[in-house]
Scaffold this motif. Structure first.
Motif, PDB file in Angstrom:
ATOM      1  N   ARG A 105      -6.370  19.325 -90.842  1.00 12.72           N
ATOM      2  CA  ARG A 105      -5.476  18.812 -91.892  1.00 12.72           C
ATOM      3  C   ARG A 105      -6.170  17.700 -92.677  1.00 12.72           C
ATOM      4  O   ARG A 105      -6.139  17.689 -93.915  1.00 12.72           O
ATOM      5  CB  ARG A 105      -4.199  18.276 -91.224  1.00 12.72           C
ATOM      6  N   ARG A 106      -6.824  16.786 -91.970  1.00 11.46           N
ATOM      7  CA  ARG A 106      -7.524  15.696 -92.652  1.00 11.46           C
ATOM      8  C   ARG A 106      -8.728  16.222 -93.439  1.00 11.46           C
ATOM      9  O   ARG A 106      -9.133  15.623 -94.430  1.00 11.46           O
ATOM     10  CB  ARG A 106      -7.988  14.653 -91.644  1.00 11.46           C
ATOM     11  N   THR A 147     -13.029  14.399 -88.979  1.00 10.64           N
ATOM     12  CA  THR A 147     -12.235  13.871 -90.079  1.00 10.64           C
ATOM     13  C   THR A 147     -10.960  13.167 -89.648  1.00 10.64           C
ATOM     14  O   THR A 147     -10.462  12.312 -90.370  1.00 10.64           O
ATOM     15  CB  THR A 147     -11.835  15.026 -91.004  1.00 10.64           C
ATOM     16  N   GLY A 148     -10.415  13.557 -88.497  1.00  8.51           N
ATOM     17  CA  GLY A 148      -9.090  13.053 -88.123  1.00  8.51           C
ATOM     18  C   GLY A 148      -9.079  12.188 -86.892  1.00  8.51           C
ATOM     19  O   GLY A 148      -8.034  11.671 -86.511  1.00  8.51           O
ATOM     20  N   VAL A 175       1.064  19.071 -88.548  1.00 13.81           N
ATOM     21  CA  VAL A 175      -0.316  19.432 -88.894  1.00 13.81           C
ATOM     22  C   VAL A 175      -0.383  20.537 -89.935  1.00 13.81           C
ATOM     23  O   VAL A 175      -1.472  21.004 -90.266  1.00 13.81           O
ATOM     24  CB  VAL A 175      -1.115  19.864 -87.637  1.00 13.81           C
ATOM     25  N   GLN A 225     -13.763  17.821 -81.128  1.00 16.40           N
ATOM     26  CA  GLN A 225     -13.862  18.580 -82.364  1.00 16.40           C
ATOM     27  C   GLN A 225     -15.256  19.154 -82.581  1.00 16.40           C
ATOM     28  O   GLN A 225     -15.413  20.199 -83.202  1.00 16.40           O
ATOM     29  CB  GLN A 225     -13.463  17.637 -83.507  1.00 16.40           C
ATOM     30  N   ASP A 246      -1.441   5.811 -93.759  1.00 16.38           N
ATOM     31  CA  ASP A 246      -1.802   7.193 -93.409  1.00 16.38           C
ATOM     32  C   ASP A 246      -3.298   7.300 -93.087  1.00 16.38           C
ATOM     33  O   ASP A 246      -4.017   8.134 -93.642  1.00 16.38           O
ATOM     34  CB  ASP A 246      -1.419   8.156 -94.539  1.00 16.38           C
ATOM     35  N   PRO A 264      -6.721   8.031 -90.715  1.00 15.48           N
ATOM     36  CA  PRO A 264      -7.066   9.344 -90.149  1.00 15.48           C
ATOM     37  C   PRO A 264      -6.253   9.744 -88.921  1.00 15.48           C
ATOM     38  O   PRO A 264      -5.842  10.909 -88.792  1.00 15.48           O
ATOM     39  CB  PRO A 264      -8.558   9.193 -89.807  1.00 15.48           C
ATOM     40  N   LEU A 265      -6.014   8.793 -88.008  1.00 18.33           N
ATOM     41  CA  LEU A 265      -5.314   9.165 -86.770  1.00 18.33           C
ATOM     42  C   LEU A 265      -3.792   9.028 -86.862  1.00 18.33           C
ATOM     43  O   LEU A 265      -3.099   9.243 -85.879  1.00 18.33           O
ATOM     44  CB  LEU A 265      -5.839   8.326 -85.602  1.00 18.33           C
ATOM     45  N   SER A 322      -0.121  10.012 -87.274  1.00 18.83           N
ATOM     46  CA  SER A 322       0.460  11.319 -86.965  1.00 18.83           C
ATOM     47  C   SER A 322       1.939  11.141 -86.669  1.00 18.83           C
ATOM     48  O   SER A 322       2.392  10.051 -86.337  1.00 18.83           O
ATOM     49  CB  SER A 322      -0.253  11.911 -85.746  1.00 18.83           C
ATOM     50  N   HIS A 375      -5.004  18.834 -86.402  1.00 19.03           N
ATOM     51  CA  HIS A 375      -4.889  17.509 -87.033  1.00 19.03           C
ATOM     52  C   HIS A 375      -6.184  17.176 -87.791  1.00 19.03           C
ATOM     53  O   HIS A 375      -6.139  16.732 -88.949  1.00 19.03           O
ATOM     54  CB  HIS A 375      -4.587  16.464 -85.959  1.00 19.03           C
ATOM     55  N   ASN A 376      -7.315  17.411 -87.150  1.00 16.40           N
ATOM     56  CA  ASN A 376      -8.590  17.177 -87.839  1.00 16.40           C
ATOM     57  C   ASN A 376      -8.734  18.088 -89.061  1.00 16.40           C
ATOM     58  O   ASN A 376      -9.212  17.666 -90.119  1.00 16.40           O
ATOM     59  CB  ASN A 376      -9.761  17.403 -86.882  1.00 16.40           C
TER      60      ASN A 376
END
Lengths: 526, 526
Positions: free
Chosen positions: B99-100, B393-394, B134, B399, A120, A122-123, A125, B96-97
């Motif tokens: 979420r991370r 972060t993701g 996400v 971003q 899991d 960072p990227l 998905s 997604h970012n």
């Protein structure tokens, strides 16, 4: 990551090379790419496998929209190359439109090495969850031995009866794996398009028995052949003809009959279909675009709908067979090519439509996004020289510029225009850069009214005031005004501004005098 | 669509008003919006419900990224307002970012009227499938009676133990429905953040028994308080401290200790952690960013990992308790604020980092995207005045600019900088327009090297040549060169170019002298 090239000593190839060769051998020879780290072996393979043109987009929605435009014109898929779930997600809006257009696309998404997913990172998905809603087919390659067959299956699915987006996920370790013995060439089997003679008989009986009918046309019914056959049927029976409201592709002008689009708003659409049998020729049963209180979602009652040809059928051949079957005379009268007289003055949407219709050279392609000038242009364009229109099939905006880009790649010998509203242009504005990079002679006409016109229309329909503070702020684009000339120059695209009929006409002439790259015309609307 | 306003005669309110009031009463008072037709009743409600600031984005990724930046700084959610599945999909990369980053966001997505979904109209889409990957929480409001409680549940989930994106789908008929009796105010219950004293005891025993350790810090451990406590522990035990590689938010400078980020590439990261126990303080167990052949995905062996505080815990308090428990002296030495001497000359990434570190005023916020200048800046910034950094972060790029935008909305009294690579800036370039519209005094520093640096680095790592024709075309951005000054002016943002140390320093001074709107500086790197 250890990415082998073609190793001439040992005769091995990379997994990415096998995917590329399989695709190329099936005729897929363009790749609209926005790669990341997990696609680097695929990028490397583009340098070892000859015959695939790679085109870089600065944003994934440019790539997927371009693949849509390419597929509509070429009749075969382009590849995309996207970076894991988030990169794919950036392409989803235009894949949604492609799904509605039934455009074949080989949507390649790179992923982590197979054994990295469990961490899991960072990227990491859920690519499948993000891809399924827009894909007719989805598979993540699981084994080296499946690389060629999975690629072939994806192309077969994209070209199959459920034509559309086939998403093939390539873990990066399977892109870089060294393969000694390539599998025997994988077989791609596109679906054959045909039609059902029994349906032709039933529709013929209906028409010959004197029922009032509407032919609602989509898919191949909107080819020149399909439209000519429909016009014969209309002339012989009194049936009316409509294109679906947002056709993926329709031929216009050049002596073809003037087949209008079914109106967007429900009231006139209901009126157009009232008290008639609705014969579907490559179109879906008509429904309202949105749900409106007090208005049925179905624009025709199910018992009034008769199927002649499904969207995937050879609807043009079905219409010809129907015309012959009912004994319609062989020549239907089309609309003569004729210039519109347009008085000098400020640029109204109607004037824009007519000036553009006058300016189209033979075999132009016009990508249309946005209603402000789109409707007036289609009204005017029946008189233009023969051209093809491409419209926004799925309602996800940001489609017009990328589709124009893809169409220009598919048809280098044809001039491509993008008739584009300003608000929707912003979603994939990065398309300008790729047009400049690829020296594509696309003429962009930006309808600059500095507002989201459709939202103000819908606010008004619903009885809400558009001039209250928040509603204004969320529908107006005038603070700051977008400087389209500056934006365009920022991406290396020559641009000028037109505020009058004569200025637009001259700007179009100037743009058409060049074929060395894109041109943008900001149309300041009155 | 029939959208009622607050009707003072009958005392009814719209469903959208109920959602907005519930959110506002729970402290959610900013809405980053890119609405479409199915969100018009919500837009209308913004004019009848006081106290919610609406901010328009020209692209959904701008809205979701801004909500991420806002949430990181405000510690509470902003709303987004997105248009069905395709509009949501355009926002997925930055969700997604988020979420991370564990950023709380109330992600509102409009949908068709409930009874319209069955017609599969052009914009109908599987929002749930697109949102689940996400979202920590997902619900489509099913009944009028649930509007308030579903909204409160969404906010509770966003602020809950699994902090993150809560996606609330609002069918348009439930936005416009007239509600006579609002339910009693719905209750929002954010999760309380605490820590586990037993874990503190176990880590204390470990450290006191002489084990070599690394403190790997994330979440609240990267607050000033957490870092000071970590420095006390390090001074007392010889433990080393690292921030996670891509922290959602970290305080830097102003006398804080210099806590480096765990290296991005696996070899130096492995070296940093080798032969040590890895104490997790608000960070996840470290894994490699991508999977690399011959390198383990786990940067530390599971048996060497010790949990002090989970990402959702009060890791700063846990570190303080740990420092006290082991009897660490009360004052750890931090890095003095001191200017870097930077010689005049061409702009190298190291020079950029130092010039920016020198220029930061007290309490600046720096949104960092891209490695070219990002790493050198963080190296330099320990000496700067106190500031906050926000990182990607993701790994979904595009971003940095939206996060800067959201941070500026959350913290109007602080100066916000975006240190941004050129390639990644393009994905959400439309952020510039919203910055100009909202008069946000953000200083953008675009590191213009006209290439995807990370891709060339990864190509080189993998032994692939970066100068072959396709690899070059897919990693170089120099044809045409993007004219950042023109682009910036296109969106109404003042801009200038800097190619030397002195020019950058002067441009920063000039930008900081204004607080009336954004400024962009294109840094032409050597």
């Amino acid at each position: 990551m250890n990415i082998p090239q073609l190793d001439t000593d040992t005769g091995t190839r990379s997994g990415a090379s096998i995917v590329l060769e399989t695709a190329r051998d099936a005729g897929v020879d363009v790749c609209f790419a926005n790669p990341g780290t997990t696609e680097m072996p695929f990028v490397g393979a583009l340098d070892t496998v000859a015959g695939v043109r790679s085109i870089l987009g600065l944003f994934e929605g440019v790539c997927t929209g371009a693949a849509d435009g390419y597929g509509r014109m070429a009749g075969k898929p382009a590849m995309t190359l996207l970076h894991l779930g988030p990169g794919h997600a950036n392409g989803v809006a235009n894949l949604h439109n492609a799904r509605r257009a039934r455009t074949p696309i080989l949507n390649i998404v790179g992923d982590h090495t197979r054994d990295h997913l469990k961490y899991d990172a960072p990227l990491t998905s859920d690519i499948e969850s993000l891809a399924r809603p827009v894909s007719v087919w989805y598979r993540s390659v699981a084994r080296e031995a499946d690389l060629a067959t999975d690629t072939a299956d994806a192309i077969s699915a994209a070209m199959g009866a459920q034509r559309g987006v086939a998403t093939l996920v390539l873990p990066v370790d399977l892109q870089s794996v060294k393969v000694r013995d390539a599998a025997s060439p994988a077989v791609v089997r596109p679906a054959a398009e045909s039609f059902d003679h029994a349906r032709v008989e039933r529709v013929a009986d209906l028409l010959l028995s004197g029922h009032r009918a509407v032919l609602l046309m989509g898919g191949r019914a909107l080819s020149a052949r399909g439209q000519r056959a429909a016009a014969r049927i209309a002339a012989a029976t009194g049936a009316t003809c409509f294109s679906e409201t947002f056709p993926a592709r329709a031929e216009r002008g050049g002596g073809l009959p003037d087949i209008d689009r079914l109106p967007y708003f429900p009231e006139p659409a209901l009126a157009a279909l009232a008290d008639r049998r609705v014969v579907l020729a490559g179109a879906l049963a008509p429904v309202t675009y949105f749900g409106y209180e007090g208005i049925p979602g179905e624009l025709a009652r199910p018992e009034d709908i008769v199927m002649l040809a499904e969207p995937g059928d050879a609807a043009d051949e079905a219409l010809e067979a129907l015309a012959d079957r009912i004994g319609a005379p062989g020549n239907a009268v089309g609309v003569q090519v004729e210039r519109w007289e347009v008085e000098e003055g400020p640029l109204t949407p109607q004037a824009v439509g007519r000036v553009l219709a006058n300016a189209l050279p033979d075999d132009a392609i016009v990508s249309i996004e946005g209603g402000t000038c789109g409707y007036p242009f289609v009204t005017a364009s029946a008189r233009a020289r023969r051209h093809t229109i491409l419209t926004n099939t799925g309602g996800a905006i940001g489609q017009g510029l990328p589709v124009a880009l893809g169409a220009a790649v598919a048809c280098p010998e044809r001039r491509v225009f993008a008739l584009q509203s300003d608000g929707s242009a912003q979603y994939t504005i990065q398309a300008l850069w790729t047009m400049a990079r690829e020296r594509l002679p696309i003429v962009m006409l930006i309808a600059s009214n500095r507002r989201y016109g459709i939202l103000q229309t819908e606010l008004a329909r619903s009885g809400l005031p558009a001039d209250t503070p928040h509603a204004s702020r969320l529908t107006l684009l005038d603070d700051p005004p977008i400087d389209w000339l500056a934006l365009s120059r920022g991406y290396g695209v020559a641009a000028e501004r037109a505020s009058t009929v004569q200025a637009l006409s001259q700007a179009l002439d100037a743009a058409l005098a060049h074929a060395d790259g894109p041109r943008l015309i900001e149309m300041c609307l009155s």
